[in-house]
Motif scaffolding. Structure first.
Motif, PDB file in Angstrom:
ATOM      1  N   ARG A  21      30.086  -1.387 -12.224  1.00  0.00           N
ATOM      2  CA  ARG A  21      29.686  -0.149 -12.910  1.00  0.00           C
ATOM      3  C   ARG A  21      28.227   0.203 -12.661  1.00  0.00           C
ATOM      4  NH1 ARG A  21      33.533  -1.588 -17.204  1.00  0.00           N
ATOM      5  NH2 ARG A  21      31.880  -2.904 -18.025  1.00  0.00           N
ATOM      6  N   LYS A  22      27.390  -0.826 -12.458  1.00  0.00           N
ATOM      7  CA  LYS A  22      25.976  -0.546 -12.188  1.00  0.00           C
ATOM      8  C   LYS A  22      25.777   0.194 -10.874  1.00  0.00           C
ATOM      9  CE  LYS A  22      24.027  -4.277 -14.820  1.00  0.00           C
ATOM     10  NZ  LYS A  22      24.092  -5.734 -14.742  1.00  0.00           N
ATOM     11  N   LEU A  23      26.682   0.007  -9.937  1.00  0.00           N
ATOM     12  CA  LEU A  23      26.483   0.570  -8.597  1.00  0.00           C
ATOM     13  C   LEU A  23      27.219   1.885  -8.366  1.00  0.00           C
ATOM     14  CD1 LEU A  23      26.563  -2.593  -6.294  1.00  0.00           C
ATOM     15  CD2 LEU A  23      24.585  -1.456  -7.310  1.00  0.00           C
ATOM     16  N   VAL A  24      28.015   2.326  -9.334  1.00  0.00           N
ATOM     17  CA  VAL A  24      28.784   3.550  -9.092  1.00  0.00           C
ATOM     18  C   VAL A  24      28.560   4.553 -10.212  1.00  0.00           C
ATOM     19  CG1 VAL A  24      30.577   2.257  -7.875  1.00  0.00           C
ATOM     20  CG2 VAL A  24      30.871   2.777 -10.297  1.00  0.00           C
ATOM     21  N   GLN A  25      28.790   5.817  -9.902  1.00  0.00           N
ATOM     22  CA  GLN A  25      28.689   6.871 -10.905  1.00  0.00           C
ATOM     23  C   GLN A  25      29.988   7.652 -10.920  1.00  0.00           C
ATOM     24  OE1 GLN A  25      24.985   9.127 -10.337  1.00  0.00           O
ATOM     25  NE2 GLN A  25      24.505   8.250 -12.348  1.00  0.00           N
ATOM     26  N   LEU A  26      30.677   7.596 -12.030  1.00  0.00           N
ATOM     27  CA  LEU A  26      31.982   8.239 -12.104  1.00  0.00           C
ATOM     28  C   LEU A  26      32.048   9.147 -13.317  1.00  0.00           C
ATOM     29  CD1 LEU A  26      34.184   5.088 -11.414  1.00  0.00           C
ATOM     30  CD2 LEU A  26      33.607   6.907  -9.805  1.00  0.00           C
ATOM     31  N   ASN A  27      32.888  10.186 -13.240  1.00  0.00           N
ATOM     32  CA  ASN A  27      33.216  10.907 -14.457  1.00  0.00           C
ATOM     33  C   ASN A  27      34.735  10.824 -14.694  1.00  0.00           C
ATOM     34  OD1 ASN A  27      34.527  13.037 -13.021  1.00  0.00           O
ATOM     35  ND2 ASN A  27      32.478  13.758 -12.442  1.00  0.00           N
ATOM     36  N   ASP A  28      35.207  11.460 -15.739  1.00  0.00           N
ATOM     37  CA  ASP A  28      36.612  11.262 -16.119  1.00  0.00           C
ATOM     38  C   ASP A  28      37.613  11.703 -15.062  1.00  0.00           C
ATOM     39  OD1 ASP A  28      35.700  10.227 -18.422  1.00  0.00           O
ATOM     40  OD2 ASP A  28      36.439  11.818 -19.748  1.00  0.00           O
ATOM     41  N   ASP A  29      37.207  12.653 -14.212  1.00  0.00           N
ATOM     42  CA  ASP A  29      38.148  13.168 -13.212  1.00  0.00           C
ATOM     43  C   ASP A  29      38.001  12.520 -11.842  1.00  0.00           C
ATOM     44  OD1 ASP A  29      39.184  14.909 -15.080  1.00  0.00           O
ATOM     45  OD2 ASP A  29      37.647  16.416 -14.650  1.00  0.00           O
ATOM     46  N   SER A  30      37.131  11.553 -11.752  1.00  0.00           N
ATOM     47  CA  SER A  30      36.892  10.940 -10.440  1.00  0.00           C
ATOM     48  C   SER A  30      38.161  10.312  -9.888  1.00  0.00           C
ATOM     49  CB  SER A  30      35.826   9.850 -10.562  1.00  0.00           C
ATOM     50  OG  SER A  30      34.593  10.403 -10.938  1.00  0.00           O
ATOM     51  N   VAL A  31      38.306  10.419  -8.558  1.00  0.00           N
ATOM     52  CA  VAL A  31      39.395   9.743  -7.845  1.00  0.00           C
ATOM     53  C   VAL A  31      38.780   8.604  -7.046  1.00  0.00           C
ATOM     54  CG1 VAL A  31      41.124   9.979  -6.019  1.00  0.00           C
ATOM     55  CG2 VAL A  31      40.796  11.830  -7.697  1.00  0.00           C
ATOM     56  N   ILE A  32      39.361   7.415  -7.178  1.00  0.00           N
ATOM     57  CA  ILE A  32      38.831   6.226  -6.490  1.00  0.00           C
ATOM     58  C   ILE A  32      39.891   5.721  -5.524  1.00  0.00           C
ATOM     59  CG2 ILE A  32      38.091   3.824  -6.796  1.00  0.00           C
ATOM     60  CD1 ILE A  32      37.777   6.320  -9.637  1.00  0.00           C
ATOM     61  N   LEU A  33      39.491   5.534  -4.266  1.00  0.00           N
ATOM     62  CA  LEU A  33      40.408   4.999  -3.256  1.00  0.00           C
ATOM     63  C   LEU A  33      40.002   3.564  -2.944  1.00  0.00           C
ATOM     64  CD1 LEU A  33      42.625   5.229  -1.038  1.00  0.00           C
ATOM     65  CD2 LEU A  33      40.857   6.164   0.474  1.00  0.00           C
ATOM     66  N   VAL A  34      40.904   2.622  -3.226  1.00  0.00           N
ATOM     67  CA  VAL A  34      40.665   1.218  -2.889  1.00  0.00           C
ATOM     68  C   VAL A  34      41.287   0.949  -1.523  1.00  0.00           C
ATOM     69  CG1 VAL A  34      41.114  -1.177  -3.556  1.00  0.00           C
ATOM     70  CG2 VAL A  34      40.652   0.551  -5.320  1.00  0.00           C
ATOM     71  N   VAL A  35      40.500   0.398  -0.607  1.00  0.00           N
ATOM     72  CA  VAL A  35      40.978   0.128   0.744  1.00  0.00           C
ATOM     73  C   VAL A  35      40.977  -1.375   0.965  1.00  0.00           C
ATOM     74  CG1 VAL A  35      40.547   0.464   3.205  1.00  0.00           C
ATOM     75  CG2 VAL A  35      40.086   2.329   1.594  1.00  0.00           C
ATOM     76  N   GLY A  36      42.139  -1.958   1.157  1.00  0.00           N
ATOM     77  CA  GLY A  36      42.250  -3.403   1.375  1.00  0.00           C
ATOM     78  C   GLY A  36      42.254  -3.705   2.860  1.00  0.00           C
ATOM     79  N   LEU A  37      41.106  -4.108   3.391  1.00  0.00           N
ATOM     80  CA  LEU A  37      40.991  -4.382   4.823  1.00  0.00           C
ATOM     81  C   LEU A  37      41.578  -5.745   5.153  1.00  0.00           C
ATOM     82  CD1 LEU A  37      37.335  -3.104   5.155  1.00  0.00           C
ATOM     83  CD2 LEU A  37      39.413  -1.936   5.916  1.00  0.00           C
ATOM     84  N   GLY A  38      41.919  -5.947   6.420  1.00  0.00           N
ATOM     85  CA  GLY A  38      42.350  -7.263   6.875  1.00  0.00           C
ATOM     86  C   GLY A  38      43.831  -7.330   7.179  1.00  0.00           C
ATOM     87  N   PRO A  78      21.754  -3.882   6.129  1.00  0.00           N
ATOM     88  CA  PRO A  78      21.199  -2.549   5.895  1.00  0.00           C
ATOM     89  C   PRO A  78      20.586  -2.386   4.501  1.00  0.00           C
ATOM     90  CG  PRO A  78      23.498  -2.406   6.605  1.00  0.00           C
ATOM     91  CD  PRO A  78      23.191  -3.845   6.416  1.00  0.00           C
ATOM     92  N   VAL A  79      19.668  -1.435   4.390  1.00  0.00           N
ATOM     93  CA  VAL A  79      19.045  -1.086   3.104  1.00  0.00           C
ATOM     94  C   VAL A  79      20.130  -0.823   2.052  1.00  0.00           C
ATOM     95  CG1 VAL A  79      17.786   0.771   1.919  1.00  0.00           C
ATOM     96  CG2 VAL A  79      16.893  -0.194   4.069  1.00  0.00           C
ATOM     97  N   GLY A  80      19.965  -1.439   0.893  1.00  0.00           N
ATOM     98  CA  GLY A  80      20.945  -1.237  -0.168  1.00  0.00           C
ATOM     99  C   GLY A  80      20.981  -2.414  -1.111  1.00  0.00           C
ATOM    100  N   ASN A  81      21.966  -2.405  -2.018  1.00  0.00           N
ATOM    101  CA  ASN A  81      22.089  -3.445  -3.038  1.00  0.00           C
ATOM    102  C   ASN A  81      23.237  -4.383  -2.733  1.00  0.00           C
ATOM    103  OD1 ASN A  81      20.138  -2.645  -5.300  1.00  0.00           O
ATOM    104  ND2 ASN A  81      21.155  -0.716  -4.772  1.00  0.00           N
ATOM    105  N   TYR A  82      22.981  -5.660  -2.906  1.00  0.00           N
ATOM    106  CA  TYR A  82      23.984  -6.695  -2.671  1.00  0.00           C
ATOM    107  C   TYR A  82      23.996  -7.609  -3.885  1.00  0.00           C
ATOM    108  CZ  TYR A  82      23.337  -5.096   2.125  1.00  0.00           C
ATOM    109  OH  TYR A  82      23.260  -4.327   3.248  1.00  0.00           O
ATOM    110  N   ILE A  83      25.098  -7.624  -4.589  1.00  0.00           N
ATOM    111  CA  ILE A  83      25.186  -8.452  -5.784  1.00  0.00           C
ATOM    112  C   ILE A  83      26.199  -9.556  -5.533  1.00  0.00           C
ATOM    113  CG2 ILE A  83      25.787  -8.474  -8.229  1.00  0.00           C
ATOM    114  CD1 ILE A  83      24.980  -5.518  -8.304  1.00  0.00           C
ATOM    115  N   THR A  84      25.784 -10.776  -5.780  1.00  0.00           N
ATOM    116  CA  THR A  84      26.682 -11.903  -5.562  1.00  0.00           C
ATOM    117  C   THR A  84      26.958 -12.597  -6.884  1.00  0.00           C
ATOM    118  OG1 THR A  84      25.594 -12.223  -3.458  1.00  0.00           O
ATOM    119  CG2 THR A  84      27.023 -13.985  -4.202  1.00  0.00           C
ATOM    120  N   LEU A  85      28.233 -12.839  -7.150  1.00  0.00           N
ATOM    121  CA  LEU A  85      28.615 -13.649  -8.302  1.00  0.00           C
ATOM    122  C   LEU A  85      29.113 -14.993  -7.788  1.00  0.00           C
ATOM    123  CD1 LEU A  85      29.568 -10.482  -8.988  1.00  0.00           C
ATOM    124  CD2 LEU A  85      30.153 -11.584 -11.150  1.00  0.00           C
ATOM    125  N   GLU A  86      28.448 -16.056  -8.194  1.00  0.00           N
ATOM    126  CA  GLU A  86      28.928 -17.389  -7.834  1.00  0.00           C
ATOM    127  C   GLU A  86      29.622 -17.990  -9.044  1.00  0.00           C
ATOM    128  OE1 GLU A  86      26.119 -19.733  -5.033  1.00  0.00           O
ATOM    129  OE2 GLU A  86      24.872 -18.334  -6.185  1.00  0.00           O
TER     130      GLU A  86
END
Lengths: 326, 326, 326, 326
Positions: free
Chosen positions: C90-107, C58-66
């Motif tokens: 950090r390049k792909l997200v916009q956060l402020n000091d009060d942001s809540v981030i939910l990490v979802v570990g699939l699998g 899908p349309v969007g950004n994909y960054i790969t670190l090898e």
């Protein structure tokens, strides 16, 4: 006097109340049966607010199965126990063929004595997705079970109750069964006693520190709690040791002596502070467990999971369950 | 009076002896230093048969590192502790460049509080096979380390001592380092205290039931034992609570009263039977541990393994060790 | 011709498209940098529907670190990689000091190559509950992170997307970061390549079979996906072997011969059926992994978790993270 | 032509030899029976040096049980398979009532597909210590079994053979049974095939790299090897894909054409280098496994352990074994 001893078993709370009052406990009914050799079922019913205050457990039904022989791992005995557990579960729930049941395995999978909930989730015969995605593989006798192990606050950063409520609102189950590790006051009950309660999980119960209840009020659906003692608090051991000694002394002392009066004057706080001196804080809650607790918990989780499998899936035998589980 | 309390720490055995005798213990020398903030090193030397009888530990050196801050997992503190442990180990062993060292991780990997030995084996920088099969990859500062976790009698059907002796006869090490989980009398020492002893492992010590020693006599080579307390026996807690109460009463009682005499007359056997009444048998040896014992043991095993890595490999830094370990 | 090879890496999908078209791929931009020795960052941007069709992402950004050197476990290299990963996040997200981030570990935590998501959840510095319950312990540089490992359909009986959506509606995060195990087409990328995508998780991607996406459309909040290849499908190996052989033959054959034409006429379906004949069905999806996959996945999970810790907590160093994690 | 494909199964080695020779293999006898539905037993006997050269396995007996239905976990089927395995083991060993049997679980418990040996050790009914320390608890039908999992060279720094020899010299068993994970050439055999060989373990066999054999010559006692395929080498998949393609082409080509000759001219080395180009080195030996390999290996270990329990303990039923195991 000993009310502060921590127990999650209504049966023990009632016993302790009775030890003090030396008579019937108003607002609490109790019944004992022995449906099979070496299996004792105790049904405690808290019938009123008065009962609630007397034993510190909310109005509702608490059924305890004591099965000391579980340690010998006799397959026939285990099957009897599973069947009995299933029968007791069925008495407390009302289901029809289309009911959806959500099993919630509370506790922290990284901490052995707190891992019984997640272990049960691993062993329950989950079927809801089969009904949804491959309905032709559904056995007529199955009901829709789904299961989650939501983790604990320290791992997720989210109140367990919030997570469960979020899932309940999506899945809309007709019944929630919450599994938890409990504290008992007696070491011999570790891994060998199972409590079913139709009051759900209430704040402060269980061996982790739950802040929010999982019950009909908070979740909006009937909620059954099933638990097994996995620890005795070290405090309880210390308190019991002191109590023994005081009884011993009291028996020997002249009831008119200064000594006897001194013994009687020992109050709860005093005893607690003696015990606290022995049990240094700073390591978290100290608990007493048998060294083999890993094994006991695996076994208990298997019994509970199969009790649920037999109770909910309507007529599956243990053989059926085993076949479908794999 | 309290001699029956179970401890594997010579430092505690000496303390208990001193509490009774209220003075120096003949045949036992003791020295305390504080080489860094929040690290206390106690060196107990049992110098004679008399000392042996007095504290119940064989003639030899027992060095204890107490490091309560280990729980905060400060990397610098941990490195200091590892370096100190390495320094103490080096004081008790004599090695040359060609020495072969066999690390033996005692205990049962299936039982969390008994698993510290096998965990150390997992984290030691094993090199003997590199010397033998790819000598060009050997770093000049390395010595030949090999490591085994022989299991326990109930798993193998073989006395651990027999297995170790069989391997020693093949590998012909110049030094054996045996790692074991210990019992302490104080809960705050769980996971935060390390004992090194040049007497090896002696029958009955450690939290499993060892029947055969691992020491210079049985193995034919110098044998160092390194251990960490992972449990306090529940009995000890009960005993300590009773002791507190008796002290409390004794302080209040008139020393000429019948009551005071009664307290003094409570002998060891009487107290032990009171404790036995409280702590039901049947679940094996009940132990008190913090619920987070899994984590504490992982940490302690890492400290011990790196202490060995730094002590034996002659001049490797922690960075080197980490690089080679993976 | 080789489009059917399964890869979850946009970088590989683009490469494969290019191999066929032998030129630029319309609708897809690509950029390569090497921010440090042995770290290659590839930024693929799918800019249009045309690009979407051309590489199947899908349309969007994909960054790969090898980061092939990850296998040597050099601590400085690992820290560089974590910092680079944090910078890319950090390049792909916009956060402020009060942001809540939910990490979802699939699998699925029971299946080694599928367990990377739950492992990251274990290693993320979760703080949301600290803000809520002990706000005075909050470090100014922290943001609110919470984390869940919802399990897989076969374990829970519930679509993972339903569970996550239920939790999102309670927690109301400003950003979801979903972690997943991926399939690559190249074995050397297993455990050594990390992909970040601002398109979230889309149905059918990842090594389990996801039916429902986790992205801004389904969850209603920006969703970042971070993944690491843990398997190559055995099919891919078979396909690659065939491709090699055909190339080899084609090089030798006279381009006017019947043989050359025969080679060119081998179409996708024909090759697929050859591969299917070799790779017996019935064992589930066969995957190729190095035997050391357990270790590689642990390492990769650590890198990803710390990349998130550094990216989200605003200015914590790795030392701070380690201290707070324990 | 395909001799270089790696297999530890004598049955497959014979099949491959036959594919080339298209006829009987001199020096090798083979017999097939089907003792129960969906269980095929193949007995390969290498009778001479000529047979040894032809299939690359030492003179001796190799019995293979193929049990594809093992994946369905039908308890009756599993019991049949265990009984059959026990019967085949008994044919290859000679024991009397006082025999001591040492079970050796080879392989690395940290690497899932290499862990089958240690897992069998966990499930064997170990009794030698009961005979020695609590002889009144011995059931008349038991024999003396002991069991060790010696680890692998990379973990211990000691050749596995040295460790085993050291233990054998102490324990003096009458029979050694060495358990190992094997490589097969066919993915469908993973976890569903068991090989018993009276030749023991020979250097280079098994999925780890063994340097020293475990057999009657090295240990001085009869040594049975029992193994189960847990991997197929990725190379084998690549080779099989190429072979398929060449067969396909050969069928289509005119046998007088240059193309046909070219196909026939592809020699082993050429193919090997093609495979090597596809399968990048650097990650250790790449293996193909089903994602569910953890489960398959648990099951296979249970079958093997019980096969041994039934074969060695003289007349115990599965029920007896289960009761005694716990």
């Amino acid at each position: 006097m000993w009310k502060s001893i921590r127990t999650d078993l209504a049966m023990e709370a009632r016993e302790m109340a009775q030890e003090q009052k030396q008579g019937e406990i108003p607002g609490v009914r109790v019944e004992n049966i022995m449906p099979a050799e070496d299996i004792v079922v105790t049904r405690v019913e808290v019938v009123s607010r008065l009962g609630e205050e007397n034993i510190g457990k909310p109005v509702g039904n608490y059924i305890t199965l004591e099965a000391p022989e579980i340690r010998n791992r006799n397959p026939e005995y285990e099957e009897q126990l599973k069947q009995q557990l299933a029968a007791e579960i069925r008495k407390l729930v009302q289901l029809n063929d289309d009911s959806v049941i959500l099993v919630v395995g509370l506790g922290n999978w990284n901490v052995t004595p707190d891992a019984v909930g997640p272990k049960v989730v691993d062993k329950v015969l989950v079927t809801r997705h089969v009904f949804e995605f491959v309905p032709d593989q559904v056995d007529d006798r199955m009901r829709r079970i789904c299961a989650v192990a939501p983790g604990v606050l320290g791992i997720t950063g989210i109140e367990t109750g919030e997570i469960v409520k979020g899932i309940v609102e999506k899945v809309k189950p007709d019944l929630v069964i919450a599994i938890d590790a409990l504290a008992s006051r007696k070491t011999e009950r570790i891994g060998s006693t199972i409590q079913i309660a139709d009051t759900g999980i209430n704040p402060g119960s269980g061996i982790g520190n739950k802040r929010m209840g999982l019950n009909r009020e908070t979740l909006g659906v009937p909620t059954l709690a099933i638990g097994v003692p996995t620890v005795v608090y070290a405090q309880t051991i210390g308190r019991d040791a002191l109590e023994m000694l005081i009884k011993e002394f009291s028996g020997q002392a002249d009831p008119h002596s200064k000594f006897y009066n001194m013994l009687q004057a020992l109050d709860e706080q005093h005893l607690n502070s003696l015990v606290a001196e022995v049990l240094t804080e700073g390591l978290g809650d100290l608990v007493v467990t048998p060294k083999e607790v890993d094994l006991l918990i695996d076994d208990a989780a298997g019994i509970i999971a199969d009790g649920i499998n037999l109770a909910i899936h309507n007529g599956l035998s243990m053989e059926d369950v085993n076949r479908y589980l794999h």
